[in-house]
Design a protein around this motif. Sequence first.
Motif, PDB file in Angstrom:
ATOM      1  N   ILE A  35      25.061  39.964  22.667  1.00 16.41           N
ATOM      2  CA  ILE A  35      26.071  39.048  23.241  1.00 16.41           C
ATOM      3  C   ILE A  35      27.412  39.055  22.913  1.00 16.41           C
ATOM      4  O   ILE A  35      28.361  39.238  23.798  1.00 16.41           O
ATOM      5  CB  ILE A  35      25.548  37.365  23.001  1.00 16.41           C
ATOM      6  CG1 ILE A  35      24.083  37.394  23.430  1.00 16.41           C
ATOM      7  CG2 ILE A  35      26.415  36.524  23.720  1.00 16.41           C
ATOM      8  CD1 ILE A  35      23.869  37.531  24.808  1.00 16.41           C
ATOM      9  N   ARG A  36      27.858  39.590  21.674  1.00 18.73           N
ATOM     10  CA  ARG A  36      29.294  40.010  21.194  1.00 18.73           C
ATOM     11  C   ARG A  36      29.559  40.881  21.912  1.00 18.73           C
ATOM     12  O   ARG A  36      30.755  41.196  22.265  1.00 18.73           O
ATOM     13  CB  ARG A  36      29.383  39.849  19.921  1.00 18.73           C
ATOM     14  CG  ARG A  36      29.127  38.491  19.056  1.00 18.73           C
ATOM     15  CD  ARG A  36      29.625  38.671  17.724  1.00 18.73           C
ATOM     16  NE  ARG A  36      28.758  39.450  16.700  1.00 18.73           N
ATOM     17  CZ  ARG A  36      27.585  39.233  16.222  1.00 18.73           C
ATOM     18  NH1 ARG A  36      27.046  37.835  16.362  1.00 18.73           N
ATOM     19  NH2 ARG A  36      26.779  39.865  15.561  1.00 18.73           N
ATOM     20  N   THR A  37      28.799  42.137  21.991  1.00 20.32           N
ATOM     21  CA  THR A  37      28.927  43.389  22.660  1.00 20.32           C
ATOM     22  C   THR A  37      29.321  43.215  24.064  1.00 20.32           C
ATOM     23  O   THR A  37      30.214  43.692  24.601  1.00 20.32           O
ATOM     24  CB  THR A  37      27.851  44.190  22.403  1.00 20.32           C
ATOM     25  OG1 THR A  37      27.578  44.472  20.940  1.00 20.32           O
ATOM     26  CG2 THR A  37      28.451  45.485  23.143  1.00 20.32           C
ATOM     27  N   ALA A  38      28.705  42.287  24.685  1.00 23.25           N
ATOM     28  CA  ALA A  38      28.873  41.943  26.109  1.00 23.25           C
ATOM     29  C   ALA A  38      30.088  41.526  26.387  1.00 23.25           C
ATOM     30  O   ALA A  38      30.722  41.440  27.555  1.00 23.25           O
ATOM     31  CB  ALA A  38      27.726  41.063  26.575  1.00 23.25           C
ATOM     32  N   VAL A  42      33.253  42.592  28.963  1.00 26.01           N
ATOM     33  CA  VAL A  42      33.922  41.929  29.747  1.00 26.01           C
ATOM     34  C   VAL A  42      35.479  41.925  29.474  1.00 26.01           C
ATOM     35  O   VAL A  42      36.456  41.973  30.470  1.00 26.01           O
ATOM     36  CB  VAL A  42      33.238  40.522  30.065  1.00 26.01           C
ATOM     37  CG1 VAL A  42      34.130  39.535  30.888  1.00 26.01           C
ATOM     38  CG2 VAL A  42      31.905  40.672  30.522  1.00 26.01           C
ATOM     39  N   ALA A  43      35.750  41.443  28.225  1.00 21.99           N
ATOM     40  CA  ALA A  43      37.056  41.409  27.742  1.00 21.99           C
ATOM     41  C   ALA A  43      37.909  42.746  27.964  1.00 21.99           C
ATOM     42  O   ALA A  43      39.055  42.821  28.414  1.00 21.99           O
ATOM     43  CB  ALA A  43      37.215  41.095  26.287  1.00 21.99           C
ATOM     44  N   GLY A  44      37.305  43.954  27.854  1.00 19.99           N
ATOM     45  CA  GLY A  44      37.528  45.153  27.714  1.00 19.99           C
ATOM     46  C   GLY A  44      38.097  45.541  29.344  1.00 19.99           C
ATOM     47  O   GLY A  44      39.074  46.189  29.854  1.00 19.99           O
ATOM     48  N   GLY A  45      36.951  45.054  30.042  1.00 15.82           N
ATOM     49  CA  GLY A  45      37.245  45.489  31.622  1.00 15.82           C
ATOM     50  C   GLY A  45      38.296  44.518  32.203  1.00 15.82           C
ATOM     51  O   GLY A  45      39.245  45.190  32.816  1.00 15.82           O
ATOM     52  N   ARG A  60      41.152  53.389  37.278  1.00 16.14           N
ATOM     53  CA  ARG A  60      41.369  52.240  36.334  1.00 16.14           C
ATOM     54  C   ARG A  60      40.524  51.061  36.962  1.00 16.14           C
ATOM     55  O   ARG A  60      39.932  50.564  36.060  1.00 16.14           O
ATOM     56  CB  ARG A  60      42.780  51.780  36.344  1.00 16.14           C
ATOM     57  CG  ARG A  60      43.189  50.732  35.236  1.00 16.14           C
ATOM     58  CD  ARG A  60      44.393  50.223  35.151  1.00 16.14           C
ATOM     59  NE  ARG A  60      44.932  49.408  36.446  1.00 16.14           N
ATOM     60  CZ  ARG A  60      45.865  49.632  37.082  1.00 16.14           C
ATOM     61  NH1 ARG A  60      46.641  50.651  36.697  1.00 16.14           N
ATOM     62  NH2 ARG A  60      46.146  49.248  38.198  1.00 16.14           N
ATOM     63  N   LEU A  61      40.564  50.822  38.104  1.00 15.19           N
ATOM     64  CA  LEU A  61      39.709  49.770  38.704  1.00 15.19           C
ATOM     65  C   LEU A  61      38.346  50.033  38.594  1.00 15.19           C
ATOM     66  O   LEU A  61      37.463  49.049  37.888  1.00 15.19           O
ATOM     67  CB  LEU A  61      40.018  49.662  40.230  1.00 15.19           C
ATOM     68  CG  LEU A  61      39.132  48.405  40.968  1.00 15.19           C
ATOM     69  CD1 LEU A  61      39.402  47.081  39.994  1.00 15.19           C
ATOM     70  CD2 LEU A  61      39.347  48.212  42.279  1.00 15.19           C
ATOM     71  N   VAL A  66      32.944  48.950  35.985  1.00 12.50           N
ATOM     72  CA  VAL A  66      32.070  49.323  35.084  1.00 12.50           C
ATOM     73  C   VAL A  66      31.661  48.453  33.808  1.00 12.50           C
ATOM     74  O   VAL A  66      30.555  47.848  33.367  1.00 12.50           O
ATOM     75  CB  VAL A  66      32.073  50.843  34.807  1.00 12.50           C
ATOM     76  CG1 VAL A  66      30.957  51.032  33.830  1.00 12.50           C
ATOM     77  CG2 VAL A  66      31.789  51.586  36.084  1.00 12.50           C
ATOM     78  N   LEU A  67      32.790  48.451  33.091  1.00 12.13           N
ATOM     79  CA  LEU A  67      32.747  47.641  31.869  1.00 12.13           C
ATOM     80  C   LEU A  67      32.335  46.011  32.343  1.00 12.13           C
ATOM     81  O   LEU A  67      31.393  45.532  31.396  1.00 12.13           O
ATOM     82  CB  LEU A  67      34.252  47.200  31.215  1.00 12.13           C
ATOM     83  CG  LEU A  67      34.424  48.811  30.606  1.00 12.13           C
ATOM     84  CD1 LEU A  67      36.085  48.632  30.128  1.00 12.13           C
ATOM     85  CD2 LEU A  67      33.598  49.065  29.500  1.00 12.13           C
ATOM     86  N   ILE A  68      32.773  45.384  33.384  1.00 16.27           N
ATOM     87  CA  ILE A  68      32.641  44.094  33.591  1.00 16.27           C
ATOM     88  C   ILE A  68      30.914  43.909  33.972  1.00 16.27           C
ATOM     89  O   ILE A  68      30.241  43.150  33.717  1.00 16.27           O
ATOM     90  CB  ILE A  68      33.484  43.300  34.410  1.00 16.27           C
ATOM     91  CG1 ILE A  68      35.038  43.192  34.199  1.00 16.27           C
ATOM     92  CG2 ILE A  68      32.864  42.042  35.421  1.00 16.27           C
ATOM     93  CD1 ILE A  68      35.851  42.937  34.912  1.00 16.27           C
ATOM     94  N   VAL A  69      30.696  44.867  34.883  1.00 15.81           N
ATOM     95  CA  VAL A  69      29.155  44.789  35.430  1.00 15.81           C
ATOM     96  C   VAL A  69      28.020  44.820  34.160  1.00 15.81           C
ATOM     97  O   VAL A  69      27.431  44.302  33.830  1.00 15.81           O
ATOM     98  CB  VAL A  69      29.113  45.887  36.354  1.00 15.81           C
ATOM     99  CG1 VAL A  69      27.385  45.996  36.562  1.00 15.81           C
ATOM    100  CG2 VAL A  69      29.712  45.502  37.698  1.00 15.81           C
ATOM    101  N   ALA A  70      28.749  45.988  32.921  1.00 17.65           N
ATOM    102  CA  ALA A  70      27.827  46.152  32.122  1.00 17.65           C
ATOM    103  C   ALA A  70      27.778  44.652  31.055  1.00 17.65           C
ATOM    104  O   ALA A  70      26.752  44.527  30.482  1.00 17.65           O
ATOM    105  CB  ALA A  70      28.352  47.298  31.120  1.00 17.65           C
TER     106      ALA A  70
END
Length: 122
Positions: A35-38, A42-45, A60-61, A66-70
Amino acid sequence: MSAPDRRFPRSVFGVGAEPDARFTLANERTFLAWIRTALALVAGGVALETLGLDLQPALRLAAALVLIVAGIAVPLIAWSGWMRVERALRRGEPLPSTLVGVTLAVVVALVGVLVLLGVLLR
């Protein structure tokens, strides 16, 4: 109705025998780590897109998405994994393999390629 019958999810707690609490708690800590990784994904995206780094905008988008969906998918996969492991513990079966690690490896590699291309094509 006994206390174990009221615990959620019944599909997990309604099978087998109560395992050693240390194993159940370790399984829960692993779930919480995913959960912390998720949250970090999201924060990285969000950061990647919000900071407006000097990358090719479309790439970039794409990397941010990809980061947010992951970050949305990982908790769902982790929940499924938590349930499978907990059921195996309760039944005294071998622990199942996990899909979260493979999923994350693919995501990180894909984001790395997108960012690399974004730098090279700016």
